[in-house]
Design an enzyme around this catalytic site. Structure first.
Site, PDB file in Angstrom:
ATOM      1  NE  ARG A 142       8.922  31.727  44.373  1.00 43.39           N
ATOM      2  CZ  ARG A 142       8.373  32.821  44.849  1.00 43.39           C
ATOM      3  NH1 ARG A 142       6.929  33.066  45.083  1.00 43.39           N
ATOM      4  NH2 ARG A 142       9.160  33.717  45.563  1.00 43.39           N
ATOM      5  NE  ARG A 175      -6.451  18.704  27.362  1.00 44.62           N
ATOM      6  CZ  ARG A 175      -6.985  19.746  28.115  1.00 44.62           C
ATOM      7  NH1 ARG A 175      -7.645  19.469  29.198  1.00 44.62           N
ATOM      8  NH2 ARG A 175      -6.699  20.836  27.581  1.00 44.62           N
ATOM      9  N   GLY A 178      -8.334  22.372  36.141  1.00 48.08           N
ATOM     10  CA  GLY A 178      -9.720  23.000  35.719  1.00 48.08           C
ATOM     11  C   GLY A 178     -10.679  21.959  36.174  1.00 48.08           C
ATOM     12  CB  ILE A 217      -6.254  30.008  29.528  1.00 52.11           C
ATOM     13  CG1 ILE A 217      -6.592  28.920  28.611  1.00 52.11           C
ATOM     14  CG2 ILE A 217      -4.902  30.006  29.804  1.00 52.11           C
ATOM     15  CD1 ILE A 217      -6.322  29.252  27.105  1.00 52.11           C
ATOM     16  CG  ASP A 218     -10.857  27.125  28.731  1.00 52.24           C
ATOM     17  OD1 ASP A 218     -10.047  27.907  27.927  1.00 52.24           O
ATOM     18  OD2 ASP A 218     -11.442  26.126  28.395  1.00 52.24           O
ATOM     19  N   GLY A 257     -11.012  28.207  23.982  1.00 51.63           N
ATOM     20  CA  GLY A 257     -12.398  28.099  24.876  1.00 51.63           C
ATOM     21  C   GLY A 257     -13.496  27.125  24.201  1.00 51.63           C
ATOM     22  NE  ARG A 258     -11.854  21.264  24.797  1.00 49.77           N
ATOM     23  CZ  ARG A 258     -10.970  20.200  25.365  1.00 49.77           C
ATOM     24  NH1 ARG A 258     -10.485  19.588  24.285  1.00 49.77           N
ATOM     25  NH2 ARG A 258     -10.399  20.373  26.304  1.00 49.77           N
ATOM     26  CE  LYS A 265     -16.238  50.519  14.180  1.00 46.01           C
ATOM     27  NZ  LYS A 265     -16.731  49.401  14.954  1.00 46.01           N
ATOM     28  CG  HIS A 307      -2.100  24.793  22.061  1.00 51.37           C
ATOM     29  ND1 HIS A 307      -2.989  24.351  20.985  1.00 51.37           N
ATOM     30  CD2 HIS A 307      -2.699  24.066  22.992  1.00 51.37           C
ATOM     31  CE1 HIS A 307      -3.838  23.398  21.265  1.00 51.37           C
ATOM     32  NE2 HIS A 307      -3.740  23.004  22.687  1.00 51.37           N
TER      33      HIS A 307
HETATM   34  O1  F6P Z   1      -7.267  24.254  28.781  1.00 53.50           O
HETATM   35  C1  F6P Z   1      -8.354  24.735  28.272  1.00 53.50           C
HETATM   36  C2  F6P Z   1      -8.090  24.702  27.046  1.00 53.50           C
HETATM   37  O2  F6P Z   1      -7.290  25.533  26.379  1.00 53.50           O
HETATM   38  C3  F6P Z   1      -9.337  24.891  26.039  1.00 53.50           C
HETATM   39  O3  F6P Z   1      -9.595  26.392  25.883  1.00 53.50           O
HETATM   40  C4  F6P Z   1      -8.884  24.368  24.666  1.00 53.50           C
HETATM   41  O4  F6P Z   1     -10.204  24.163  23.949  1.00 53.50           O
HETATM   42  C5  F6P Z   1      -8.234  23.003  25.296  1.00 53.50           C
HETATM   43  O5  F6P Z   1      -7.619  23.335  26.416  1.00 53.50           O
HETATM   44  C6  F6P Z   1      -7.263  22.562  24.238  1.00 53.50           C
HETATM   45  O6  F6P Z   1      -6.871  21.385  24.826  1.00 53.50           O
HETATM   46  P1  F6P Z   1      -5.619  20.549  24.352  1.00 53.50           P
HETATM   47  O7  F6P Z   1      -4.218  21.368  24.712  1.00 53.50           O
HETATM   48  O8  F6P Z   1      -5.577  19.035  24.977  1.00 53.50           O
HETATM   49  O9  F6P Z   1      -5.399  20.413  22.809  1.00 53.50           O
END
Ligand code: F6P
Length: 318
Positions: free
Chosen positions: A20, A71, A101, A125-126, A169-170, A212, A248
């Site tokens: 936007r 991708r 990214g 988001i990473d 977080g791959r 705890k 996701h």
């Molecule tokens: O965008 C980053 C990310 O969310 C990573 O944290 C995660 O490992 C990857 O994308 C997952 O990708 P996809 O949506 O292609 O499975």
């Protein structure tokens, strides 16, 4: 100028707010804007359409990206990069704003090497892009993760259980670290640091010994699988562990005010940079200041984990 804009790679909440800002800043400065659907796939298929003020109405609060994303495997190959650069020239686009990214920026460099002018806006988001404190979407994903941990804490307390929470977080533990610290996790496992499950168990036992009733362990998907970690802890603790994989869920949802503000500022800055003749740079935020960073300082450079924050987490979760 005739400017193209695309979103690529994994989506991130706030991409729409950035789009936007790009469209409206460019139009108000007298430029034309073309949206390109499906990231680099769309470039290869020539999927561009003109955007006006109304085409980005009512999206600032929406997660995902109205341009869609992909991708693109093809785009990693030089012949397709040539094809995309040629199409950009043919269609009269004089500059590109690329929102995404690190993988997205690698593609952008290839276009710049072929004579295309482009400016990047970091959105993932990473939060794994170096030289910027934040990327768009991170704050929202952290808040989503912390909200999940809060909920799990309730049921963990009732049942006096240990929960393992797996974040996205791959390749990066930035998200897991932030969720773990803000969620008060007992242990945080991230790909940047060796995993010491004996230490995790020792910390759990120490917690139980001082009364705890529940514990949360946050693990980044790139460090280990949540179910495997739980299996190992079950062996040493002798109790059943529950696992939640956030997956996701963390990539969706309405962006926080922080992400909307960041995205609005970065999107506008990218247009200003492009129109002043800059290219092959990324908009970055350092403290509260926006800066422009050459992409050769970003690609292939690993963003460091803030060890002070990591040690703080260990210290506070006693
Ligand atoms: O965008 C980053 C990310 O969310 C990573 O944290 C995660 O490992 C990857 O994308 C997952 O990708 P996809 O949506 O292609 O499975």
């Amino acid at each position: 100028m005739k400017i193209g804009v695309l979103t690529s790679g994994g989506d991130a909440p706030g991409m729409n707010a950035a789009l936007r800002a790009v469209v409206r800043r460019a139009l108000s400065a007298g430029h034309q804007v073309y949206g390109i659907r499906r990231g680099y796939e769309g470039l290869l298929n020539g999927e561009a359409f003109p955007m006006d003020l109304g085409s980005v109405a009512d999206i600032i609060h929406r997660g995902g990206t109205i341009l869609h994303t992909a991708r693109s495997e093809r785009f990693k190959q030089p012949e397709y990069q040539d094809q995309a650069a040629a199409w950009i020239k043919q269609s009269g686009l004089e500059g590109l704003v690329v929102i995404g990214g690190e993988g997205t920026f690698k593609g952008m460099v290839e276009l710049c090497n072929r004579g295309v002018s482009a400016v990047g806006v970091p959105a993932t988001i990473d939060n794994d892009i170096p030289h910027t404190d934040y990327s768009i979407g991170f704050d929202t994903a952290v808040n989503t993760g912390v909200e999940a941990v809060n909920r799990l804490r309730d049921t963990a307390t009732s049942h006096e259980r240990v929960f393992v929470v797996e974040t996205m977080g791959r390749h990066s533990g930035q998200l897991a670290l932030a969720v773990g610290v803000a969620g008060g996790a007992e242990s945080i496992l991230i790909p940047e640091l060796p995993i010491d499950l004996d230490n995790v168990c020792a910390r759990l036992e120490r917690g139980i010994a001082r009364g705890k009733v529940h514990s949360i362990i946050v693990v980044a998907e790139g460090a280990a699988k949540g179910f495997e970690v739980a299996g190992e802890i079950e062996k040493c603790m002798g109790t059943e562990i529950r696992v939640t994989v956030l997956g996701h869920v963390q990539r969706g949802g309405t962006p926080t005010a922080f992400d909307r503000l960041l995205a609005s500022r970065m999107g506008a800055k990218a247009v200003d940079a492009l129109c002043s003749g800059l290219s092959n740079v990324m908009v970055a935020v350092s403290g509260t200041e926006l800066r422009l960073v050459p992409l050769n300082q970003v690609i292939g450079v690993k963003k460091k984990i803030d060890m002070e924050v990591f040690r703080l987490a260990e210290d506070l979760a006693r």
